[in-house]
Design an enzyme around this catalytic site. Structure first.
Site, PDB file in Angstrom:
ATOM      1  N   GLU A 116      27.130  48.158  18.814  1.00  0.00           N
ATOM      2  CA  GLU A 116      26.044  49.140  18.830  1.00  0.00           C
ATOM      3  C   GLU A 116      24.714  48.543  19.298  1.00  0.00           C
ATOM      4  O   GLU A 116      23.950  48.010  18.499  1.00  0.00           O
ATOM      5  CB  GLU A 116      25.838  49.750  17.433  1.00  0.00           C
ATOM      6  CG  GLU A 116      24.708  50.792  17.433  1.00  0.00           C
ATOM      7  CD  GLU A 116      24.375  51.355  16.048  1.00  0.00           C
ATOM      8  OE1 GLU A 116      24.930  50.885  15.050  1.00  0.00           O
ATOM      9  OE2 GLU A 116      23.544  52.266  15.990  1.00  0.00           O
ATOM     10  N   LYS A 163      28.931  52.166  20.561  1.00  0.00           N
ATOM     11  CA  LYS A 163      28.037  53.143  19.919  1.00  0.00           C
ATOM     12  C   LYS A 163      26.660  52.897  20.502  1.00  0.00           C
ATOM     13  O   LYS A 163      26.138  51.783  20.430  1.00  0.00           O
ATOM     14  CB  LYS A 163      28.024  52.920  18.410  1.00  0.00           C
ATOM     15  CG  LYS A 163      26.948  53.717  17.677  1.00  0.00           C
ATOM     16  CD  LYS A 163      27.209  53.755  16.179  1.00  0.00           C
ATOM     17  CE  LYS A 163      26.081  54.498  15.471  1.00  0.00           C
ATOM     18  NZ  LYS A 163      26.399  54.820  14.078  1.00  0.00           N
ATOM     19  N   GLY A 207      19.655  58.405  16.068  1.00  0.00           N
ATOM     20  CA  GLY A 207      18.445  57.651  16.374  1.00  0.00           C
ATOM     21  C   GLY A 207      17.104  58.308  16.071  1.00  0.00           C
ATOM     22  O   GLY A 207      16.097  57.888  16.617  1.00  0.00           O
ATOM     23  N   SER A 232      28.626  59.314  16.201  1.00  0.00           N
ATOM     24  CA  SER A 232      28.688  58.477  15.009  1.00  0.00           C
ATOM     25  C   SER A 232      27.312  58.586  14.375  1.00  0.00           C
ATOM     26  O   SER A 232      26.556  57.632  14.308  1.00  0.00           O
ATOM     27  CB  SER A 232      29.005  57.025  15.387  1.00  0.00           C
ATOM     28  OG  SER A 232      28.896  56.187  14.240  1.00  0.00           O
TER      29      SER A 232
END
Ligand code: 13P
Length: 322
Positions: free
Chosen positions: A175, A217, A260, A287
């Site tokens: 990620e 991710k 985010g 996710s």
């Protein structure tokens, strides 16, 4: 390797995505503060139990990312969460980095730590029932940053984490999050994301990571959060698909997005638009942490009497309430 690849594909099975419930102690405290609930171990346990027992969850959620404390916890009847999830056909994962720390010599930038002792921790997490792992690197946009040094240091960490995870029989979710904070235009976010993903796949290849047993991710490409002009849904989808097509090998089974700091509605609309445009070699799914949990967190409010409301059915009003 075959088992890893099977798990990676199961995590991005069509119509399903991943619930990120791996908030560290500091982050979950911030979330609880927002609803005026004290962050005690019991409150954290009860909240996570509510999420994991959501009716029909297994129809849409393939896996849950847990925090180290959570993977050791059980429901009120003493059934370990990993067992509970497994019984519902939901795969348990674990966040294994130890956080983004200031990068020496590079003000405003961070490097994610957690490689020391990782091999032993992975073995323990596998024993506890985890089948996938997550490591988050943070890239910040600002004056003169991100630097290539920061991008490279984080890519190397992600690749070493991924190789160790696969050695332990765990699917790594790499990620790299290029933050949306700032007043930059969408093309700057594209540029920083592109440099980050290029460096990441270079290092994954160098470390002999099996891409078919790995998931990415990452962030969507967006206008800076405080930019006066905000790109529309279709623009976000097109810039994001462009950067992914340019940097992500087709061998990867899937890409899952983080939310985010986008609203639940924006994160959902952007992903839906990307899947509508389509024509990509990977599954595209979610996710999300905040974008999945915000309405449930609010409906719960820390009160046992609201457990039902917090895990009940979805209505668009919940988005607005959050
Ligand atoms: P958000 O969707 O809230 O960004 O969280 C996802 C995550 O796991 C960050 O590491």
């Amino acid at each position: 390797m075959e088992e890893l690849e099977r798990s990676a594909r199961a995590l991005v099975a069509p119509g399903k995505g991943i619930l990120a419930a791996d908030e560290s102690s500091g982050t979950i405290k911030k979330r609880f503060d927002s609803i005026g609930v004290e962050s005690t171990e019991e409150n954290r346990r009860a909240y996570r139990e509510m999420l994991f027992t959501t009716r029909g969850m297994e129809e849409f959620i393939s896996g849950v990312i847990l925090f180290d404390e959570t993977i050791r916890q059980s429901n009120a009847d003493g059934v370990p969460f990993t067992k509970l999830l497994d019984g519902a056909g939901v795969i348990s994962g674990i966040k294994v980095d130890t956080g983004a720390k200031p990068l020496a010599g590079f003000p405003g930038e961070t490097v994610t730590e957690g490689l020391d002792g990782l091999r032993d921790r992975l073995a323990e997490h596998h024993e506890l029932g985890a089948r996938f792992t997550k490591w988050r690197a943070v890239i910040t946009i600002g004056e003169g940053i991100p630097t290539q040094t920061c991008i490279d240091a984080n890519a190397e960490g992600l690749a070493r984490f991924a190789a160790l995870s696969q050695e332990a029989g765990l699917v790594p979710i790499v990620e790299p999050e290029t933050l949306m904070d700032g007043d930059h235009t969408i093309d700057r976010h594209y540029d920083a994301t592109r440099r980050t993903l290029e460096a990441l796949f270079d290092r994954l290849f160098a470390h002999r990571v099996d891409l078919a047993g790995t998931l990415l991710k990452t962030n969507m490409v967006l206008s800076g959060k405080s930019a006066p002009e905000q790109a529309g849904v279709e623009e976000v989808a097109r810039w994001t698909l462009r950067v992914l097509r340019e940097t992500v090998p087709a061998a990867l089974p899937g890409i899952v997005f983080l939310s985010g700091g986008q609203t639940d509605e924006a994160a959902t609309a952007h992903l839906s638009e990307m899947n509508r445009i389509g024509d990509v070699p990977w599954e595209l799914s979610f996710s999300y942490g905040r974008a999945l949990q915000a309405p449930a967190l609010k409906a719960w409010g820390g009160k046992p009497g609201n457990l039902e409301a917090g895990s009940g059915s979805y209505t668009p009003d919940m988005e607005r309430a959050a």
